[in-house]
Write a protein that holds these residues in place. Structure first.
Motif: not given
Length: 804
Positions: A534-561
């Motif tokens: 979790a400490s790798s995240l930051n509110s300015n950017d977007a992140f993609v998390l792949e787990t064995p069961t799902a793939t998430y797109i996490w959008c920080g409040k400040g990430c761009s289009g």
């Protein structure tokens, strides 16, 4: 006309090296700076900034087995480089084993001599077949490593030797070897084990006093007595034996033809030099100098260095005798010292006075903190087009270029190197760019292969392409544009039998991966794999998390289009299943579970701004060149954090002073003071009450620091940490600058300073930290009286009282 390889060089401070390959000038890979093949010749350009102008030193280095043709090419190409820089550089001729100190100081980690050369080709190695070899590690300040005869009589008491037997590596320390030589010997042995033996070798360290029978069993019969340290000091012996009279010769074409005539011998007078001509100063084995007058003719300037080099054969001097070219007004100290009446003129132009030992207080001149608020801009290279041309990508696999499938274009592994050919048209004519991209964890072998294949590709296209070396994290804008904003860097690399990060194409071992997505536009948006926490995240950017069961797109409040769009492409690339869009603050328990649980991450409200008014800035603070200097690093990455220096990171509401593990006391103190003045002088009217000013130690960076570096790698500093050091530094990794500054202002008793060096004390100037009540008692005078003494008297007083 200068060689195309020299186009645009020497315009900013730094080191650039070229090797002579097939009579052509070819750029030498930066990660191999300090490595020289004995069968080759090299050209080295060192660009330095003095005040507001640049100055240059050019060295051409000749290996002991390089051909006469290569020597000649190196010499005349050096003249071309000199001319392209306006004739201002100082030139040095360097010969293997006899390099000048000016040359050796360019390589902080020392110089290594490698067998062979460009003519020997790039040969694949049978990793299980090892030849025996012996390496000699020598030097007091500038360490060199060279191969010597594999026999006991090569040993001497003053140096370190490595006996490489393949699966067994010995490090033998002579009784008089220096600490630096021992460190370099062990470092080299570790490098051989890890990079050449892939960890499958045992290292044994033995001291001369051990008289280790196992060591000599492998090496052969032991000499009855190990040679003394002086056995390797033949250079000094030669200079003492061949100290000849100093002579000055004039090179002039005033008569219509070029003539060389002797004009004087020691003692030489300054008036013997004439600005209208060139001169050769012959100091015997100490060196030959070519002096270029400001008004000398083109023919005189062109031939002076050639004539100076010719003195070696004519006078019977060894081939390694230093030959230096210097211009009027920028003479070297060695040159000026040969004249009995050299005037102490006020220096003008780009050259400053020679630096001596400063009298008085230890603290160097302060940096003008106000000037730091003028934002430095990164150099913007010419963009050939908009990136819409044709792209071809190859990955280096087992030294070969392997074509990548088109759907993989833009996908890179940090443990690999790649070659990219870009073709575009201008007025119906094809033009080419060749990039060779090198991952940060790619092996030396693969990096070298990428450079070699790039050259071969260039040759196959008739030498028309522009070649560009690209290092991960420092990609130019045009490189991003040809991948249409879909560039992704994965951990790991192709298993090739060399030292990559893993044995497969992915570093994924548990089915979980996290990608950091960042960019300011569609063109330069890219993604890089980061630590799955979790400490790798930051509110300015977007992140993609792949787990064995799902793939998430996490959008920080400040990430761009644009970041959101690339995150979708990354999600599609890592998994074929549907992705789950997750907004910051709306995460599911399953999302946090994939990151090992919810913990703190960088979520400062300022990061919510899609366009920050004051983006973060990084400054490098160093006194490596003598005076204390601060320089801004535009478009910075984690690789710009230099372990030998101190860095200042300004994130507007916080200012961090980052302390590299090898930074010295003066750099630490001056950087802390500079950070305080930087805030005080801010036109934005920040003050010390509203701005957090913190010191951060290397390896203990908080998330509020790391979030400003794209793709931060916490493993980078692990080698600098241990359980013991972590315990010692518990809760002190981040401290207030005000608390740290107080350590440099604190006075100590005589007994404390005599027996130790407390934190914050400059070990060279302990007397300035002595309590006022004790100073006069210890030195018999006041501090102001002490400061007026010459340096040698102060040194004697310090030795006498035990503070030296």
């Amino acid at each position: 006309m200068a060689d195309a390889a020299f186009k645009g060089v020497g315009q900013k401070p730094g080191l650039q090296i070229w090797r002579i390959e097939d009579m052509k000038v070819v750029q030498w890979p930066q990660d191999r700076y300090g490595d020289f093949h004995t069968g080759d010749s090299y050209i080295i350009l060192n660009t330095k900034k003095r005040s507001t102008a640049l100055e240059w030193d050019i060295h051409f280095w000749l290996g002991k087995e390089t051909s006469q043709d290569e020597k000649g090419v190196a010499a005349y190409k050096t003249v071309e480089l000199d001319d392209s820089l306006g004739g201002g550089p100082v030139q040095y001729r360097e010969v293997q084993h006899h390099e000048s100190n000016t040359f050796l100081k360019l390589f902080k980690k020392g110089v290594s001599y490698l067998e062979g050369g460009i003519k020997s080709g790039f040969k694949a190695v049978d990793r299980e077949a090892f030849g025996k070899r012996m390496l000699h590690v020598k030097g007091r300040r500038n360490i060199r490593v060279q191969q010597v005869a594999f026999e006991a009589k090569s040993l001497n008491q003053g140096d370190v030797f490595i006996v490489d037997l393949g699966r067994k590596i010995w490090v033998w320390n002579g009784s008089e070897a220096s600490r630096l030589e021992k460190m370099k010997g062990l470092e080299t042995a570790l490098k051989i084990r890890d990079e050449e033996r892939h960890g499958k070798a045992i290292i044994h360290v033995t001291e001369e006093a051990d008289d280790n029978a196992d060591f000599f069993k492998d090496l052969g019969t032991k000499e009855s007595k190990i040679a003394p340290a002086s056995a390797a000091a033949d250079d000094a012996a030669f200079e003492r034996k061949n100290a000849s009279s100093v002579k000055l010769f004039k090179v002039s074409d005033a008569s219509g033809s070029l003539k060389v005539e002797e004009v004087g011998s020691k003692p030489l007078k300054y008036a013997m030099l004439d600005t209208n001509d060139c001169f050769i100063l012959d100091t015997g084995a100490s060196g030959v100098h070519a002096w270029i007058g400001k008004k000398a003719t083109a023919d005189e300037k062109k031939n002076a260095m050639k004539i100076a080099t010719g003195f070696l054969a004519e006078k019977g001097y060894p081939d390694w005798t230093p030959v230096t070219r210097t211009v009027e007004g920028a003479e070297t100290p060695m040159f000026k010292n040969s004249f009995s009446d050299w005037p102490e003129r006020k220096q003008t132009g780009t050259y400053s006075k020679s630096r001596g030992v400063a009298a008085g207080p230890k603290t160097p001149a302060k940096v003008d903190a106000k000037s730091m608020h003028q934002r430095a801009e990164a150099e913007k290279p010419r963009q050939p087009d908009d990136g819409q041309g044709k792209v071809q990508v190859w990955r280096i696999e087992d030294f070969k270029m392997v074509p990548q499938e088109q759907h993989l274009y833009g996908q890179f592994f940090g443990g690999d190197s790649y070659v990219i050919q870009y073709t575009y048209e201008v007025n119906g004519v094809e033009h080419f760019y060749i990039y060779f991209w090198q991952g940060l964890t790619s092996s030396q072998d693969e990096r070298g292969a990428s450079a070699l294949h790039a050259k071969e590709l260039d040759d196959s296209l008739g030498g028309r392409p522009v070649q560009v070396r690209v290092v991960q994290g420092k990609e130019p804008q045009h490189f991003y544009s040809i991948f249409k904003g879909r560039m992704v860097i994965h951990e790991g690399g192709k298993a090739s039998g060399f030292k990559n990060i893993a044995d497969t194409d992915s570093y994924d071992t548990d089915g979980t991966r996290l990608f950091h997505v960042k960019g300011t536009s569609e063109v330069n948006t890219r993604a890089v794999q980061v630590e799955e926490k979790a400490s790798s995240l930051n509110s300015n950017d977007a992140f993609v998390l792949e787990t064995p069961t799902a793939t998430y797109i996490w959008c920080g409040k400040g990430c761009s289009g644009d970041e959101r769009e690339l995150a979708k492409h990354v999600a599609q690339g890592v998994s074929k299943r549907e992705h789950i869009l997750t907004l910051e603050g709306k995460e599911s328990d399953e999302f946090w579970a994939g990151l090992g649980g919810k913990t703190a991450y960088a979520d400062n409200p300022r990061l919510f701004d899609e366009v920050q008014q004051a983006p973060p800035r990084l400054f490098q603070c160093s006194n490596a060149t003598g005076g204390f200097r601060v320089e801004e690093i535009p478009e910075f990455t984690q690789e710009d954090l230099i372990e030998d220096d101190v860095m200042i990171l300004d994130t507007f509401d916080q200012v961090f002073v980052w302390i590299g593990k090898n930074a010295n006391a003066v750099e630490k103190e001056m950087s802390l003071k500079t950070a305080v003045e930087y805030i005080k002088s801010d036109p934005a009217q920040r003050d010390l009450d509203s701005t957090n000013l913190l010191q951060v130690k290397q390896g203990y960076e908080p998330i509020t620091f790391t979030c400003h570096f794209f793709g931060w790698d916490p493993k980078k500093w692990e080698s600098a940490r241990s359980l013991e050091s972590m315990m010692d530094n518990l809760n002190v990794g981040v401290t207030l600058v005000s608390d740290e500054l107080s350590k440099y202002e604190k006075k100590h008793s005589f007994d404390v300073l005599k027996s130790s060096c407390p934190e914050g004390v400059d070990i060279v100037n302990k007397e300035y930290y002595l309590e006022d009540s004790e100073f006069e008692k210890v030195f018999g005078m006041s501090l102001s009286e002490y400061d007026k003494l010459p340096q040698w008297k102060r040194s004697n007083l310090k030795k006498k009282c035990g503070l030296f």
